[in-house]
Design a protein around this motif. Sequence first.
Motif, PDB file in Angstrom:
ATOM      1  N   TYR A 109       0.866  -1.123   0.050  1.00 36.60           N
ATOM      2  CA  TYR A 109       0.108   0.122  -0.150  1.00 36.60           C
ATOM      3  C   TYR A 109       0.779   1.278   0.116  1.00 36.60           C
ATOM      4  N   TRP A 110       0.439   2.321  -0.725  1.00 34.53           N
ATOM      5  CA  TRP A 110       1.170   3.465  -0.914  1.00 34.53           C
ATOM      6  C   TRP A 110       0.338   4.689  -0.555  1.00 34.53           C
ATOM      7  N   GLY A 111       1.259   5.822  -0.147  1.00 30.64           N
ATOM      8  CA  GLY A 111       0.716   7.049   0.123  1.00 30.64           C
ATOM      9  C   GLY A 111       0.743   7.855  -0.961  1.00 30.64           C
ATOM     10  N   GLN A 112       0.238   8.840  -1.205  1.00 29.99           N
ATOM     11  CA  GLN A 112       0.293   9.855  -2.052  1.00 29.99           C
ATOM     12  C   GLN A 112       1.527  10.549  -2.613  1.00 29.99           C
ATOM     13  N   GLY A 113       2.473  10.369  -1.643  1.00 26.92           N
ATOM     14  CA  GLY A 113       3.622  11.296  -1.719  1.00 26.92           C
ATOM     15  C   GLY A 113       3.722  12.701  -1.133  1.00 26.92           C
ATOM     16  N   THR A 114       4.700  13.069  -0.645  1.00 30.42           N
ATOM     17  CA  THR A 114       5.090  14.303  -0.126  1.00 30.42           C
ATOM     18  C   THR A 114       6.282  14.868  -0.578  1.00 30.42           C
ATOM     19  N   GLN A 115       6.300  16.284  -1.040  1.00 34.79           N
ATOM     20  CA  GLN A 115       7.533  16.777  -1.618  1.00 34.79           C
ATOM     21  C   GLN A 115       8.538  17.162  -0.650  1.00 34.79           C
ATOM     22  N   VAL A 116       9.862  16.570  -0.792  1.00 36.49           N
ATOM     23  CA  VAL A 116      11.115  17.422  -0.025  1.00 36.49           C
ATOM     24  C   VAL A 116      11.807  18.194  -0.993  1.00 36.49           C
TER      25      VAL A 116
END
Length: 120
Positions: A109-116
């Motif tokens: 299961y994956w999250g939607q992503g967060t920008q760094v």
Amino acid sequence: QVQVLESGGGLVQAGGSLRLSCAASGSIFSINVMGWYRQAPGKQRELVAAITSGGSTNYEDSVKGRFTISRDNAKNTVYLQMNTLKPEDTAVYYCNVLAATMMSPLGDYWGQGTQVTVSS
């Protein structure tokens, strides 16, 4: 079904720190491995760090000594403490959870992503 929600990304100067959090929720029966991946523009997604339910960890070579992964099993949450950030750490960071639900065997299961973004 398992929902994965990341938080904590942002813009930081080189040498700075950020802490990412990821919480898994839903009809979870058990969580095996929790991990963080990242994908920079034009590059393949790569594993940054992972941690098992027993606390064993694995890190990508370039982040060893700078990043620390940890988890709270009671909260189904995983953290990534990122110190001494470099511009090359700039990417979208994704949380991955290997979990079994009440209705399904182990699955990713994956999250939607967060920008760094790390500025020089």
